[in-house]
Design a protein around this motif. Structure first.
Motif, mmCIF file in Angstrom:
data_model
loop_
_atom_site.group_PDB
_atom_site.id
_atom_site.type_symbol
_atom_site.label_atom_id
_atom_site.label_comp_id
_atom_site.label_asym_id
_atom_site.label_seq_id
_atom_site.Cartn_x
_atom_site.Cartn_y
_atom_site.Cartn_z
ATOM 1 N N ALA A 188 8.353 -3.566 -9.765
ATOM 2 C CA ALA A 188 9.210 -2.716 -8.859
ATOM 3 C C ALA A 188 10.601 -2.590 -9.572
ATOM 4 C CB ALA A 188 9.580 -3.601 -7.567
ATOM 5 N N VAL A 189 11.206 -3.388 -10.303
ATOM 6 C CA VAL A 189 12.169 -3.116 -11.311
ATOM 7 C C VAL A 189 12.084 -2.086 -12.403
ATOM 8 C CG1 VAL A 189 13.700 -3.912 -12.949
ATOM 9 C CG2 VAL A 189 13.182 -5.554 -10.815
ATOM 10 N N PHE A 190 10.890 -2.012 -13.039
ATOM 11 C CA PHE A 190 10.555 -0.812 -13.888
ATOM 12 C C PHE A 190 10.664 0.351 -13.217
ATOM 13 C CE2 PHE A 190 9.116 -3.999 -16.904
ATOM 14 C CZ PHE A 190 9.722 -3.796 -18.057
ATOM 15 N N HIS A 191 9.896 0.376 -11.832
ATOM 16 C CA HIS A 191 9.849 1.751 -11.146
ATOM 17 C C HIS A 191 11.234 1.965 -10.838
ATOM 18 C CE1 HIS A 191 5.881 2.901 -10.274
ATOM 19 N NE2 HIS A 191 5.299 1.826 -10.050
ATOM 20 N N PHE A 192 11.986 1.135 -10.384
ATOM 21 C CA PHE A 192 13.366 1.753 -9.776
ATOM 22 C C PHE A 192 14.182 2.508 -11.117
ATOM 23 C CE2 PHE A 192 17.879 0.774 -8.941
ATOM 24 C CZ PHE A 192 17.784 1.281 -7.884
ATOM 25 N N VAL A 193 13.941 1.483 -12.359
ATOM 26 C CA VAL A 193 14.765 1.963 -13.435
ATOM 27 C C VAL A 193 14.232 3.345 -13.816
ATOM 28 C CG1 VAL A 193 15.325 1.613 -15.945
ATOM 29 C CG2 VAL A 193 15.570 -0.240 -13.976
ATOM 30 N N VAL A 200 0.862 -1.355 0.069
ATOM 31 C CA VAL A 200 0.103 0.123 -0.008
ATOM 32 C C VAL A 200 0.737 1.324 0.014
ATOM 33 C CG1 VAL A 200 -1.647 1.172 1.289
ATOM 34 C CG2 VAL A 200 -1.960 -1.107 0.980
ATOM 35 N N PHE A 201 2.037 1.227 1.064
ATOM 36 C CA PHE A 201 2.775 2.242 1.079
ATOM 37 C C PHE A 201 3.526 2.547 -0.410
ATOM 38 C CE2 PHE A 201 2.150 2.354 5.451
ATOM 39 C CZ PHE A 201 1.887 3.724 5.868
ATOM 40 N N GLY A 202 3.860 1.452 -0.874
ATOM 41 C CA GLY A 202 4.568 1.511 -2.112
ATOM 42 C C GLY A 202 3.933 2.130 -3.294
ATOM 43 N N VAL A 248 10.496 -5.657 -1.080
ATOM 44 C CA VAL A 248 10.472 -5.936 0.123
ATOM 45 C C VAL A 248 9.394 -7.061 0.371
ATOM 46 C CG1 VAL A 248 10.147 -5.242 2.608
ATOM 47 C CG2 VAL A 248 11.863 -4.058 1.345
ATOM 48 N N THR A 249 8.457 -6.723 -0.215
ATOM 49 C CA THR A 249 7.168 -7.612 0.158
ATOM 50 C C THR A 249 7.319 -9.081 -0.691
ATOM 51 O OG1 THR A 249 5.922 -6.983 -1.937
ATOM 52 C CG2 THR A 249 5.579 -5.842 0.280
ATOM 53 N N VAL A 250 8.133 -9.078 -1.788
ATOM 54 C CA VAL A 250 8.546 -10.250 -2.628
ATOM 55 C C VAL A 250 9.731 -10.976 -2.165
ATOM 56 C CG1 VAL A 250 8.656 -11.011 -5.043
ATOM 57 C CG2 VAL A 250 7.265 -9.139 -4.412
ATOM 58 N N ILE A 251 10.804 -10.317 -2.052
ATOM 59 C CA ILE A 251 12.064 -10.823 -1.670
ATOM 60 C C ILE A 251 12.286 -11.776 -0.794
ATOM 61 C CG2 ILE A 251 14.710 -10.628 -1.972
ATOM 62 C CD1 ILE A 251 14.380 -8.229 -3.486
ATOM 63 N N PRO A 252 11.834 -11.238 0.702
ATOM 64 C CA PRO A 252 11.859 -12.164 1.759
ATOM 65 C C PRO A 252 10.848 -13.454 1.512
ATOM 66 C CG PRO A 252 11.568 -9.721 2.390
ATOM 67 C CD PRO A 252 11.584 -9.833 0.928
ATOM 68 N N LYS A 253 9.835 -13.159 0.824
ATOM 69 C CA LYS A 253 9.070 -14.364 0.585
ATOM 70 C C LYS A 253 9.681 -15.632 -0.131
ATOM 71 C CE LYS A 253 4.835 -13.401 -0.227
ATOM 72 N NZ LYS A 253 3.764 -12.922 -1.073
ATOM 73 N N ARG A 254 10.406 -15.135 -1.151
ATOM 74 C CA ARG A 254 11.175 -16.043 -2.097
ATOM 75 C C ARG A 254 12.164 -16.596 -1.224
ATOM 76 N NH1 ARG A 254 10.678 -16.401 -7.649
ATOM 77 N NH2 ARG A 254 9.140 -15.351 -8.353
ATOM 78 N N VAL A 310 -0.310 -17.210 -6.760
ATOM 79 C CA VAL A 310 0.424 -16.318 -5.850
ATOM 80 C C VAL A 310 1.769 -16.129 -6.414
ATOM 81 C CG1 VAL A 310 1.356 -16.066 -3.532
ATOM 82 C CG2 VAL A 310 -0.898 -16.863 -3.789
ATOM 83 N N LYS A 311 2.375 -17.247 -6.910
ATOM 84 C CA LYS A 311 3.750 -17.153 -7.662
ATOM 85 C C LYS A 311 3.820 -16.404 -8.654
ATOM 86 C CE LYS A 311 7.331 -20.480 -8.851
ATOM 87 N NZ LYS A 311 7.667 -21.755 -9.230
ATOM 88 N N ILE A 312 2.806 -16.431 -9.814
ATOM 89 C CA ILE A 312 2.787 -15.458 -10.585
ATOM 90 C C ILE A 312 2.832 -14.081 -10.381
ATOM 91 C CG2 ILE A 312 1.690 -15.145 -12.917
ATOM 92 C CD1 ILE A 312 1.015 -17.789 -13.023
ATOM 93 N N LYS A 313 1.869 -13.708 -9.502
ATOM 94 C CA LYS A 313 1.486 -12.577 -8.987
ATOM 95 C C LYS A 313 3.078 -11.743 -8.282
ATOM 96 C CE LYS A 313 -2.224 -11.275 -6.872
ATOM 97 N NZ LYS A 313 -2.953 -10.363 -7.702
ATOM 98 N N ASP A 314 3.758 -12.605 -7.666
ATOM 99 C CA ASP A 314 4.842 -12.225 -7.370
ATOM 100 C C ASP A 314 5.953 -11.953 -8.071
ATOM 101 O OD1 ASP A 314 3.844 -12.587 -4.440
ATOM 102 O OD2 ASP A 314 5.000 -14.496 -4.117
#
Length: 264
Positions: free
Chosen positions: A130-135, A13-15, A192-198, A119-123
């Motif tokens: 997130a990568v597109f946002h960062f670039v 939500v904050f992101g 942060v919501t995806v990487i720790p889960k993986r 859930v795996k596809i959504k992650d």
């Protein structure tokens, strides 16, 4: 029937809010005036006549006098524009395009949306957004830094010709820098919501596979079937009497069928 509860994480939500606000700041700066500005006059005479404000943006150069009359010269031909202005335009257009794509991907990949698949596809979709946002945020940040560097290098250059106007940095630059940092921060919150889960899924010990349990069930079934057919198969030796044959069946039944009953 299995039901799925879709709940958004706080980081998502904050992101979403922070990155959206950042792209709003960046998009507003493209149309704003006073990217660079300076004030000339107002000394040694009637300032009401001699004071002038010079300012520029990505699309035109303008002059405003004390009577609020604005005279502008637009950049009519693309190849006549200063090269660094072209670079700033290109970087901002690239960033805005990436931001549009990343907003769609992150909206699909959020846990509280009903689209995107498992859930795996959504992650994976959320991490791609997130990568597109960062670039895109880095592209916008590079654009504002390029413009600021050009203005600063002209302002602090050694005096050669007094006709050269020394500009200062305007409000859109600061607003764009804040927006770029908000975009990068939003992309980090998404990741942060995806990487720790993986990482948790990668280091979680795996349970016994279905193939092993299936093999155990097959072996037990084979033992039960062999015992059943061994009991039901009659003896072919004519020398055995019926009593010995019955005792052999009862002996086999006590040893083998008991194992079957225990299994069942």
């Amino acid at each position: 029937m299995q039901t799925h509860i879709y709940i958004c994480h706080t980081d998502e939500v904050f992101g979403f809010l922070i990155s959206t606000l950042g792209w709003m700041f960046v998009s507003c700066t493209i149309a704003m005036d006073n990217w660079r500005t300076t004030y000339v006059g107002g000394k040694g005479g009637n300032w009401m006549i001699k004071a002038l404000w010079y300012w520029s943006n990505l699309w035109k150069d303008c002059i405003t006098d004390t009577t609020s009359v604005i005279n502008c010269r637009g950049y009519d031909v693309m190849w006549e524009v200063t090269p660094y202005v072209q670079g700033v335009r290109g970087l901002l257009m690239i960033g805005m395009s990436l931001g549009f794509v990343s907003a769609i991907l992150c909206f699909i990949g959020m846990d509280c949306t009903y689209i995107g698949g498992s859930v795996k596809i959504k992650d994976k979709v959320l991490l791609s957004g997130a990568v597109f946002h960062f670039v895109g945020g880095l592209s916008a940040l590079a654009a504002y830094c390029l413009y600021t560097n050009r203005v600063a290098s002209s302002a602090f250059a050694p005096a050669v010709d007094r006709s050269i106007i020394r500009y200062g940095i305007g409000t859109p630059i600061f607003l764009g820098l804040v927006g770029s940092f908000l975009i990068i921060l939003g992309s980090i919150l998404y990741a942060v919501t995806v990487i720790p889960k993986r990482m948790m899924n990668a280091f979680t010990p795996k349970t016994p596979t279905a193939s092993k349990s299936h093999g155990q069930r097959t072996a037990r079934k084979t033992l039960y079937s062999s015992a059943y057919y061994a009991v039901s198969r009659p003896s072919r030796d004519p020398s055995q009497s019926s009593s010995s044959h019955i005792s052999w069946i009862s002996h086999f039944t006590e040893d083998k069928i008991s194992a079957r009953d225990t299994f069942v």
